[in-house]
Design a protein around this motif. Structure first.
Motif, PDB file in Angstrom:
ATOM      1  N   HIS A 173       0.848  -1.193   0.000  1.00 20.30           N
ATOM      2  CA  HIS A 173       0.000   0.000   0.000  1.00 20.30           C
ATOM      3  C   HIS A 173       0.883   1.242   0.000  1.00 20.30           C
ATOM      4  N   LYS A 174       0.658   2.082  -0.989  1.00 21.48           N
ATOM      5  CA  LYS A 174       1.563   3.213  -1.179  1.00 21.48           C
ATOM      6  C   LYS A 174       1.496   4.212  -0.030  1.00 21.48           C
ATOM      7  N   LYS A 175       0.351   4.304   0.669  1.00 18.98           N
ATOM      8  CA  LYS A 175       0.263   5.228   1.805  1.00 18.98           C
ATOM      9  C   LYS A 175       0.992   4.687   3.032  1.00 18.98           C
ATOM     10  N   VAL A 176       1.223   3.361   3.061  1.00 22.13           N
ATOM     11  CA  VAL A 176       1.922   2.760   4.193  1.00 22.13           C
ATOM     12  C   VAL A 176       3.440   2.838   4.019  1.00 22.13           C
ATOM     13  N   TYR A 177       3.912   3.134   2.796  1.00 22.56           N
ATOM     14  CA  TYR A 177       5.349   3.163   2.532  1.00 22.56           C
ATOM     15  C   TYR A 177       6.119   3.976   3.584  1.00 22.56           C
ATOM     16  N   ARG A 178       5.562   5.128   3.958  1.00 16.04           N
ATOM     17  CA  ARG A 178       6.271   6.012   4.904  1.00 16.04           C
ATOM     18  C   ARG A 178       5.381   6.397   6.088  1.00 16.04           C
ATOM     19  N   LEU A 179       4.365   5.550   6.346  1.00 13.91           N
ATOM     20  CA  LEU A 179       3.396   5.865   7.397  1.00 13.91           C
ATOM     21  C   LEU A 179       3.962   5.627   8.785  1.00 13.91           C
TER      22      LEU A 179
END
Length: 673
Positions: A173-179
């Motif tokens: 999940h792209k929002k979790v990449y740097r979450l």
């Protein structure tokens, strides 16, 4: 232990696996010098070079296709699809080739590839950069689907995916990449593919999620705790295979289930989780399973879905059920065995408690033996009696220990005897009428004509499609000219097919065309057939390009002997299974019993495969008018596959081969110019 965000954990896992095994390579759009659009492969090009970090064109089907070919030739590709929204052009490569190779090769070949792709919304991605695709691929046998939520899991699961012998779709999940950031264990840290993990223990409600929604559910659980509700959060991590045990254990503890996913509600993977809970933990539920998901629209604008901008918003219904501290057991339907089509059904009480004579006859004797009664079951099918409604229930011998229903039959209650219509259709198709046999014979005649044309066109150096496509088209045009008004029936083909596969692909029954071109020494396995008023036939031949080797001659001779034996045995009164047993006994004498990977044959007519089958254990008795394919084969991995298939009709005196085509090796050698 270093602290990493997910994008860093993914990059580290790839780098470690490339360092560990020189067969591992990376390919995709902008994965090289640019380091990937999200930076997942940043630095790998400089470290491992252009031979192992390949920038590709904008062609997802080609990316996956190249990865499959590389895997079949001993490499371990990690293919990146820049956004999950773009993976659909590679759907056929993933589903028809990567996922099915192990099954098609009887376990001999695998496709060890990892397909990484960012998915999901919540990052201003818009219509074409926000999709959740997990449900499409979790449905496909042969593909593992992994969706990590935490950096340590992403690291360990990706390393396990690279070492898996079969294809793995790895969704990030792209929002979790740097979450979030967390410590990632040092060393060769592996997380097994399959098991889910309980991220937060709870007692009031079980919540199941994956990817970004795991984080939102954890935040919701913290808010609910302030209200006195204890929500258990289960991170599935892997959707295929799915950890049913952890799901059911959680539901049996809390009695309530909420499934949260970002994909559309209808057909989303949450429906599969809900079905498992309903089928296997129904009596442990205090209420219906609830799904919280996106509405059925192509894409969600930011702020339009509460889960995207307010992760603590759990729907009102699950929150209200979570407040109920007292638990009550869900009610079991009374069983009726057997049900329609062999599926058990229950006849539960009417929800409003209205009296019913049929219900009384079924339930009172049973409920008297069960304390507490059985009320409140959900209506599914009205059986035409006041208060009586059918409900599907688990089969006899289900884990709840119930020995099954003891009482009147379903037909006694409904006045209708359940009938399995499939058996009726099968019985009607077994013996062909004279008109049907005429159609099948004409199909055989056209197959023979088209196959002769295709065999004559085979030349070393040409690709398979260059050879068989013109031959098939020319034969199809002849059919149109010579049979005015003819058209194919059934809508599943053009009316005539002719094709062949060559080389190593023939070592698998029904291997696939690689497009490498015909080469001297190749074993070719061909097929041709025509559709005549919906009726089919089957003609297949094994051919060899150039002078056969001694090994090829021996394998061909064994195959021909097996087919001849099967045809010799076929006659009225012979059990279908005996035909295969005769070929197996001969194969043992010839020393090729370990090279049998395909049944001896099957009935054919309106469908390509009909019952009965020439398989051991099939006790159907051969009768005049039955039509079968006869196709025992010999498959040797390093040499090729050898299989003839002929369409054979059972006659009063024995049988007759309907596909009159040469079977001897000398007639099937392709000369090299």
């Amino acid at each position: 232990m270093p602290e990493m965000r997910m994008i860093e954990a993914v990059r580290a896992a790839i780098s470690e696996e490339m360092e560990r095994d020189e067969r591992v390579l990376v390919l995709g759009e902008d994965v090289g010098k640019k380091g990937g659009v999200f930076g997942a492969t940043d630095g790998l090009y400089a470290r491992f070079g252009e031979a192992r970090v390949l920038d590709t064109p904008l062609a997802e089907s080609a990316i996956v296709g190249v990865a499959i070919g590389a895997a079949l030739n001993g490499l371990i590709p990690i293919a990146e699809i820049q956004f999950a929204d773009f993976i659909h052009t590679a759907f056929d490569q993933i589903v028809s080739e990567a996922a099915r190779t192990r099954y098609r090769s009887n376990g001999d070949w695998g496709v060890p590839i990892v397909i990484r792709t960012p998915f999901g919304g919540g990052v201003h991605g818009g219509l074409y950069h926000s999709q959740s695709i997990e449900a499409f691929y979790a449905h496909v046998p042969g593909v593992k689907v992994v969706v990590p939520s935490m950096p340590a899991d992403a690291h360990g699961l990706l390393k396990s995916a690279v070492r898996d012998p079969d294809p793995v779709l790895f969704l990030e999940h792209k929002k979790v990449y740097r979450l979030v950031a967390e410590e990632v264990p040092d060393g060769d840290h592996l997380v097994p593919i399959g098991p889910a993990v309980v991220r937060r223990e709870g007692e009031s409600l079980s919540c199941f999620a994956w990817g970004l929604m795991t984080h939102y559910c954890l935040e919701a659980a913290r808010q609910l705790e302030a209200e006195g509700l204890s929500m258990e959060v289960v991170d599935l991590r892997t959707l295929a295979p799915l950890d049913r045990e952890t799901i059911l254990a959680s539901v049996r503890k809390t009695g309530k289930a909420l499934i949260v996913h970002e994909d559309n509600l209808t057909g989303g993977f949450g429906a599969e989780v809900a079905a498992i809970i309903s089928e296997h933990a129904f009596e442990d539920l205090d209420g219906p399973v609830t799904r919280f998901a996106a509405p059925d629209v192509p894409a969600m604008p930011r702020g339009a879905h509460p889960a995207f901008d307010r992760p603590g918003r759990i729907p009102a219904a699950p929150r209200e059920r979570g407040r109920r501290h007292g638990r009550r057991r869900a009610r079991r339907a009374v069983r009726l065995l057997p049900g329609s089509g062999g599926v058990p059904h229950g006849l539960p009480p009417h929800p409003d408690g209205a009296p019913d004579r049929a219900r009384d006859r079924v339930e009172r004797p049973v409920l008297a033996r069960r304390a507490g009664g059985r009320e409140g079951a959900r209506r599914v099918v009205d059986v035409g009696r006041p208060g009586a409604h059918l409900l599907r229930v688990p089969r006899r011998g289900a884990p709840d220990g119930d020995g099954g229903y003891r009482g009147p039959r379903l037909s006694d209650l409904t006045g209708v005897e359940p009938v399995d219509s499939e058996l009726i259709i099968e019985a009607l198709r077994r013996v062909k009428s004279p008109a049907e046999l005429a159609c099948i014979q004409l199909s055989c005649d056209w197959a023979v004509r088209g196959h002769h044309r295709m065999q004559a066109a085979i030349k070393a150096g040409k690709t398979e499609m260059e050879i068989y496509t013109p031959a098939a088209n020319e034969t199809l045009f002849e059919m149109v000219r010579e049979m005015p008004g003819w058209r194919p029936r059934g809508g599943d083909d053009t009316g005539f097919t002719a094709m062949f596969v060559g080389g190593r692909s023939t070592a698998m029954p029904h291997g696939f065309v690689k497009g490498h071109g015909v080469q001297p020494g190749d074993v070719l396995v061909s097929g041709a057939g025509a559709n005549i008023d919906g009726y089919r036939s089957e003609l297949e031949r094994t051919m060899i390009v150039g002078e056969p080797t001694d090994d090829q001659r021996r394998a061909f001779a064994a195959m021909l002997a097996l087919q001849s034996k099967a045809i010799e045995v076929m006659a009225p009164g012979v059990p279908a299974g005996e035909v295969e047993l005769a070929t197996v006994r001969l194969a043992e004498e010839l020393g090729v019993e370990d090279n049998l990977r395909h049944h001896t044959g099957h009935s054919i007519g309106l469908e390509g495969h009909e019952a009965p089958f020439l398989d051991r254990g099939d006790d159907a008795i051969l009768e005049p008018g039955m039509v079968f394919t006869v196709e025992p084969g010999v498959y040797i991995k390093d040499i090729g596959g050898f299989r003839h298939s002929d369409t054979v009709v059972i006659t009063d005196q024995g049988c007759r081969v309907m596909t009159e085509y040469p079977r001897e090796l000398n007639d099937l050698i392709i000369a090299i110019d």
